[in-house]
Design a protein around this motif. Structure first.
Motif, PDB file in Angstrom:
ATOM      1  N   TYR A  33      33.418  42.583  45.601  1.00 11.56           N
ATOM      2  CA  TYR A  33      33.821  42.439  44.188  1.00 11.56           C
ATOM      3  C   TYR A  33      34.559  43.705  43.764  1.00 11.56           C
ATOM      4  O   TYR A  33      34.139  44.820  44.085  1.00 11.56           O
ATOM      5  CB  TYR A  33      32.598  42.252  43.278  1.00 11.56           C
ATOM      6  CG  TYR A  33      32.945  42.378  41.812  1.00 11.56           C
ATOM      7  CD1 TYR A  33      33.491  41.289  41.124  1.00 11.56           C
ATOM      8  CD2 TYR A  33      32.783  43.587  41.133  1.00 11.56           C
ATOM      9  CE1 TYR A  33      33.852  41.417  39.785  1.00 11.56           C
ATOM     10  CE2 TYR A  33      33.143  43.718  39.799  1.00 11.56           C
ATOM     11  CZ  TYR A  33      33.671  42.625  39.130  1.00 11.56           C
ATOM     12  OH  TYR A  33      34.045  42.753  37.821  1.00 11.56           O
ATOM     13  N   ASP A  34      35.660  43.516  43.044  1.00 14.34           N
ATOM     14  CA  ASP A  34      36.358  44.663  42.459  1.00 14.34           C
ATOM     15  C   ASP A  34      36.869  44.224  41.090  1.00 14.34           C
ATOM     16  O   ASP A  34      37.280  43.074  40.927  1.00 14.34           O
ATOM     17  CB  ASP A  34      37.534  45.088  43.355  1.00 14.34           C
ATOM     18  CG  ASP A  34      38.012  46.495  43.039  1.00 14.34           C
ATOM     19  OD1 ASP A  34      37.775  47.411  43.844  1.00 14.34           O
ATOM     20  OD2 ASP A  34      38.610  46.683  41.938  1.00 14.34           O
ATOM     21  N   GLU A  37      41.519  42.393  40.484  1.00 14.32           N
ATOM     22  CA  GLU A  37      41.650  41.173  41.299  1.00 14.32           C
ATOM     23  C   GLU A  37      42.548  41.432  42.498  1.00 14.32           C
ATOM     24  O   GLU A  37      42.331  40.905  43.590  1.00 14.32           O
ATOM     25  CB  GLU A  37      42.254  40.073  40.436  1.00 14.32           C
ATOM     26  CG  GLU A  37      41.647  38.715  40.679  1.00 14.32           C
ATOM     27  CD  GLU A  37      42.200  37.700  39.697  1.00 14.32           C
ATOM     28  OE1 GLU A  37      42.990  36.862  40.134  1.00 14.32           O
ATOM     29  OE2 GLU A  37      41.866  37.800  38.489  1.00 14.32           O
ATOM     30  N   SER A  40      40.604  42.907  45.338  1.00 16.78           N
ATOM     31  CA  SER A  40      39.761  41.886  45.982  1.00 16.78           C
ATOM     32  C   SER A  40      40.617  41.017  46.888  1.00 16.78           C
ATOM     33  O   SER A  40      40.240  40.739  48.032  1.00 16.78           O
ATOM     34  CB  SER A  40      39.099  40.981  44.944  1.00 16.78           C
ATOM     35  OG  SER A  40      38.305  41.733  44.089  1.00 16.78           O
ATOM     36  N   ILE A  52      35.412  36.679  48.472  1.00 21.56           N
ATOM     37  CA  ILE A  52      35.590  37.360  47.171  1.00 21.56           C
ATOM     38  C   ILE A  52      34.532  36.837  46.200  1.00 21.56           C
ATOM     39  O   ILE A  52      34.309  35.635  46.110  1.00 21.56           O
ATOM     40  CB  ILE A  52      36.993  37.068  46.571  1.00 21.56           C
ATOM     41  CG1 ILE A  52      38.103  37.570  47.495  1.00 21.56           C
ATOM     42  CG2 ILE A  52      37.130  37.656  45.171  1.00 21.56           C
ATOM     43  CD1 ILE A  52      39.514  37.255  47.019  1.00 21.56           C
TER      44      ILE A  52
END
Ligand code: NAD
Length: 285
Positions: A33-34, A37, A40, A52
Motif C-alpha cells: 500500500y502507498d 497510487e 503502488s 496492491i
C-alpha cells in the motif's frame, strides 16, 4: 516462510525490503500500500509486490508481517491506525524509520492489544527515493538495527529476522534512545551540515558565479546526502531534535575554537586538529 506480508510505503526502502523478502520466501504473498497510487502501480508492474491494497485495514487484517516504510511522522500515524483495526493475533509489526524513540513510544497501544511491535532500521539507503530505486542488494552487509523491548518474545525477534533474512544484513539490537543518539551523530547531524554547506554555496554563488561550476570532488562527496527527500529529513530532524540541538551546540563551540585558532594563527593546534581527524577517520572500519 509462507504467509502474507504487508508493506506500507512502497518507496526505496519498502520496495527493497519487499524484494528481499520475496527472494528468500518465494511462497509468501507480498501486499503493498502507498498513498501514491503511482508508486503502488509501479510496485506491481516491477514485480516488487504481488498485490496492491487500496486501504490499510484491508491488508492489515490478512497480514502475518506488517512493515511500515513511510517517512517517520507517517509511521506514527499508521501505528495509531493499526491500533484501531482488526489484526491477526500473531502478526508481527515492524518499521524501517530512521528514528526509533518516538515510534516505539507510539507503539505502546499495540502492546496493550497484545500485538508485537519491533522497531527496525536498516542502515543502508541512498539519496534516491521511490520504488523504481528499490533493489534487493541494498542492505547486503549493512547493519540492521532492531529495538525490541525487554519483554518482547525472543521467538518473535527471530521470526522477524527470518522474514528479513534475504536482506543479508547484520542484525543488532539496541535501545531506542541509544539508536537515536548513535544515528544522530553519524547520520542526522551530518545531514544538517551537508544541507548547510549547500546553502552556503548557494548564497555565495550569488556574488561569485564560478562557485557552482567549480564545486566538484570533495564538495560533491560531502554534500551528496543533501539531495535526499526533504520530507523525510524534516520528519527525522523533528523526531530527533533533542539530540540534534545538543550536537549543534557542541559543533558551534568547536567552530568557535577553530575560528580562534585561525585568528591567532595557532599553527600547531591547526595541524593537530586535522591530524587527529585524519587519524580517527583512517582507523574507522
Ligand atoms: P521514499 O520517499 O523512497 O518512500 C516513502 C514512501 O512512503 C513513498 O512512496 C510515499 O508515497 C509513501 N508514503 C508516505 N506517506 C504514506 C502513508 N501515510 N501511507 C502509505 N505510504 C506513504 O523514502 P524511503 O527512502 O523509502 O524512506 C522510507 C523510510 O525509511 C523513512 O522512514 C526513512 O527514514 C527510512 N530510511 C531511509 C533510508 C534512506 O537512505 N533513504 C535508510 C534507512 C531508513
Amino acid at each position: 516462510m509462507n504467509g502474507h506480508v504487508f508493506v506500507i510505503g512502497l518507496g526505496l526502502i519498502g520496495g527493497s525490503l519487499a524484494l528481499c523478502i520475496k527472494k528468500e520466501h518465494p511462497d509468501a504473498t507480498i501486499m503493498g500500500y502507498d498513498v501514491s497510487e503511482k508508486q503502488s502501480q509501479l510496485g506491481k508492474m516491477l514485480g516488487v509486490i504481488d498485490e496492491i491494497i487500496d486501504e490499510i485495514p484491508k491488508g492489515a487484517a490478512r497480514a502475518d508481517l506488517i512493515l511500515i516504510a513511510t517517512p517517520v511522522k507517517e509511521v506514527e500515524r499508521i501505528i495509531e491506525l493499526l491500533c484501531d483495526v482488526p489484526l491477526k493475533d500473531n502478526v508481527i509489526i515492524s518499521d524501517a524509520g530512521s528514528t526509533k524513540l518516538e515510534i516505539v513510544k507510539k507503539a505502546a497501544c499495540l502492546k496493550e492489544k497484545g500485538i508485537t511491535f519491533i522497531g527496525g532500521h536498516p542502515m543502508a539507503g541512498s539519496h534516491k527515493s521511490g520504488v523504481t530505486a528499490a533493489k534487493s542488494i541494498l542492505f547486503e552487509n549493512a547493519f540492521y538495527l532492531l529495538t525490541p523491548e525487554k519483554d518482547t518474545r525472543i521467538e518473535d525477534v527471530e521470526k522477524l529476522q527470518d522474514w528479513l533474512m534475504g536482506t543479508k544484513a547484520r542484525f543488532l539490537q539496541v535501545m531506542p534512545e541509544e539508536h537515536d543518539y548513535i544515528t544522530g551523530v553519524i547520520s542526522h547531524f551530518p545531514h544538517v551540515i551537508a544541507a548547510s554547506l549547500v546553502h552556503q554555496a548557494e548564497k555565495t554563488s550569488l556574488k561569485q558565479n564560478l562557485i557552482t561550476r567549480l564545486a566538484a570532488g570533495g564538495f560533491r562527496d560531502i554534500t551528496r546526502i543533501a539531495s535526499s527527500s526533504p520530507e523525510m529529513w524534516r520528519d527525522i530532524s523533528l523526531h530527533n531534535k533533542a539530540v540534534l540541538i545538543e550536537l549543534l551546540q557542541e559543533w558551534q563551540n568547536e567552530m568557535d575554537k577553530v575560528t580562534q585558532m585561525l585568528q591567532e594563527e595557532q599553527e600547531v593546534e591547526i595541524y593537530e586538529y586535522f591530524f587527529q581527524a585524519k587519524r580517527f577517520r583512517d582507523e574507522m572500519p
